[in-house]
Write a protein that holds these residues in place. Structure first.
Motif, PDB file in Angstrom:
ATOM      1  N   ARG A 135       0.808  -1.210   0.000  1.00  0.00           N
ATOM      2  CA  ARG A 135       0.000   0.000   0.000  1.00  0.00           C
ATOM      3  C   ARG A 135       0.845   1.266   0.000  1.00  0.00           C
ATOM      4  O   ARG A 135       0.340   2.347  -0.319  1.00  0.00           O
ATOM      5  N   TYR A 136       2.132   1.133   0.358  1.00  0.00           N
ATOM      6  CA  TYR A 136       2.915   2.312   0.702  1.00  0.00           C
ATOM      7  C   TYR A 136       4.141   2.537  -0.180  1.00  0.00           C
ATOM      8  O   TYR A 136       5.010   3.319   0.177  1.00  0.00           O
ATOM      9  N   TRP A 146     -11.643   3.769   3.539  1.00  0.00           N
ATOM     10  CA  TRP A 146     -10.937   3.269   4.726  1.00  0.00           C
ATOM     11  C   TRP A 146     -10.966   4.345   5.791  1.00  0.00           C
ATOM     12  O   TRP A 146     -10.542   5.482   5.531  1.00  0.00           O
ATOM     13  N   ARG A 150      -8.120   3.934  10.970  1.00  0.00           N
ATOM     14  CA  ARG A 150      -7.403   2.777  10.445  1.00  0.00           C
ATOM     15  C   ARG A 150      -6.159   3.220   9.679  1.00  0.00           C
ATOM     16  O   ARG A 150      -5.105   2.585   9.770  1.00  0.00           O
ATOM     17  N   ARG A 151      -6.264   4.309   8.918  1.00  0.00           N
ATOM     18  CA  ARG A 151      -5.101   4.841   8.213  1.00  0.00           C
ATOM     19  C   ARG A 151      -4.013   5.252   9.207  1.00  0.00           C
ATOM     20  O   ARG A 151      -2.828   4.962   9.014  1.00  0.00           O
ATOM     21  N   SER A 154      -2.464   2.113  10.878  1.00  0.00           N
ATOM     22  CA  SER A 154      -1.570   1.407   9.961  1.00  0.00           C
ATOM     23  C   SER A 154      -0.271   2.175   9.758  1.00  0.00           C
ATOM     24  O   SER A 154       0.821   1.596   9.794  1.00  0.00           O
ATOM     25  N   ASN A 158       3.516   0.844  11.036  1.00  0.00           N
ATOM     26  CA  ASN A 158       4.673   0.672  10.156  1.00  0.00           C
ATOM     27  C   ASN A 158       5.862   1.500  10.633  1.00  0.00           C
ATOM     28  O   ASN A 158       7.003   1.023  10.648  1.00  0.00           O
ATOM     29  N   ASP A 171       5.792  -1.539   3.537  1.00  0.00           N
ATOM     30  CA  ASP A 171       4.523  -2.025   4.092  1.00  0.00           C
ATOM     31  C   ASP A 171       4.796  -3.273   4.927  1.00  0.00           C
ATOM     32  O   ASP A 171       4.534  -4.401   4.518  1.00  0.00           O
ATOM     33  N   THR A 173       3.405  -4.405   7.572  1.00  0.00           N
ATOM     34  CA  THR A 173       2.241  -5.132   8.087  1.00  0.00           C
ATOM     35  C   THR A 173       1.386  -5.724   6.970  1.00  0.00           C
ATOM     36  O   THR A 173       0.283  -6.210   7.219  1.00  0.00           O
ATOM     37  N   TYR A 197      -1.962 -10.431  13.856  1.00  0.00           N
ATOM     38  CA  TYR A 197      -1.480  -9.760  12.661  1.00  0.00           C
ATOM     39  C   TYR A 197       0.032  -9.550  12.682  1.00  0.00           C
ATOM     40  O   TYR A 197       0.644  -9.313  11.640  1.00  0.00           O
ATOM     41  N   LYS A 236      -3.918  -5.938  19.122  1.00  0.00           N
ATOM     42  CA  LYS A 236      -3.168  -4.684  19.116  1.00  0.00           C
ATOM     43  C   LYS A 236      -2.042  -4.718  20.144  1.00  0.00           C
ATOM     44  O   LYS A 236      -0.933  -4.236  19.881  1.00  0.00           O
ATOM     45  N   SER A 239       0.737  -6.933  18.859  1.00  0.00           N
ATOM     46  CA  SER A 239       1.460  -6.255  17.791  1.00  0.00           C
ATOM     47  C   SER A 239       2.413  -5.201  18.346  1.00  0.00           C
ATOM     48  O   SER A 239       3.510  -5.002  17.816  1.00  0.00           O
TER      49      SER A 239
END
Length: 257
Positions: A135-136, A146, A150-151, A154, A158, A171, A173, A197, A236, A239
């Motif tokens: 995505r990045y 989205w 969430r943005r 994320s 990262n 990216d 994750t 995750y 979370k 992670s």
């Protein structure tokens, strides 16, 4: 929807197994399977690892497998043990079944199946051990739907993992990727202990420490169309702690000469 790349023979005939963990994805799974089987990849098969979904996803998967017995396999797991455990189980079975390449993707339609031929082409045309649908990197996109939180989550995740682990992946994750089978065997799935995750981060970290080349190609990440996110508070927390655990757990692993 993007137009899939048309690979030349023998690349399009590669034995590629797509591992799809599921938990309450009864509405999305048939759509995903239809899109995967529509690709011009006759060597593609699908392994669905269902964690005893209460919404009947397992039964939906069995029906799809009955319709396509040569291309779909279903693994019924005892219960919800986390994304990482489902992937370790599914990927191990794919390798035991003779896959030369193994793809990971979510069942919620956030990852575009039509990107798989291009990702496979990138893997076959390089010495990469894994190609990530990112995505990045330049050209990567996030669905406008989205949510902002969430943005931010994320992006922060990262940055946080980059800072602690110094892994040169945009990216970190990402959950959409294709692996070479020999890279997965070199990593050794028995080493991987993450449940949620953070499994994605641990796999990327191990691949980097062992010296495997990692290529990122841009994708458009879509918001799920049906069902709910599985991101729990426990996930979370795991992670957040995982980068510290990874540095300790895999301290002795070094790249091969």
């Amino acid at each position: 929807m993007i137009e899939p790349v048309q690979l030349p023979s023998p690349w399009r005939d590669a034995r590629l197994t797509v591992v799809v963990p599921t938990y309450n994805e009864a509405g999305n799974l048939p759509v995903l399977v239809d899109r995967l089987l529509a690709l011009s990849l006759p060597g593609l098969s699908i392994l669905i690892a269902d964690d005893n979904s209460p919404d009947g996803t397992g039964e939906v998967a069995d029906k799809l497998a009955a319709e396509h017995p040569d291309r779909i396999q279903v693994v019924h797991r005892a219960g919800k043990e986390g994304l990482g455990r489902a992937y370790v189980d599914g990927i191990s079975r794919a390798l035991d079944g003779g896959a030369d390449f193994v793809a990971q993707m979510d069942a919620d339609l956030s990852h575009p199946p039509e990107a798989l031929p291009g990702m496979l082409g990138a893997l076959l045309s390089t010495q990469a051990g894994v190609v990530i649908g990112s995505r990045y990197v330049p050209g990567g996109e996030l669905d406008e739907a989205w949510p902002l939180y969430r943005r931010m989550l994320s992006g922060w995740a990262n940055l946080y993992v980059h800072t602690l682990l110094r892994v040169r992946i945009r990216d970190l994750t990402a959950g959409f990727k294709i692996w070479r089978a020999d890279a997965l065997r070199d990593i050794g799935l028995e080493r991987v202990q993450s449940n949620g995750y953070s499994f994605q981060v641990e796999m990327h970290y191990l691949a980097t420490k062992l010296g495997h080349t990692i290529v990122e190609v841009p994708i458009r990440f879509e918001e799920r169309r049906d069902g709910e996110s599985k991101m729990s508070t426990a996930t979370k927390i795991e992670s957040a702690l995982m980068p510290f655990m990874l540095r300790s757990r895999h301290r002795g692993i070094t790249r091969k000469s």
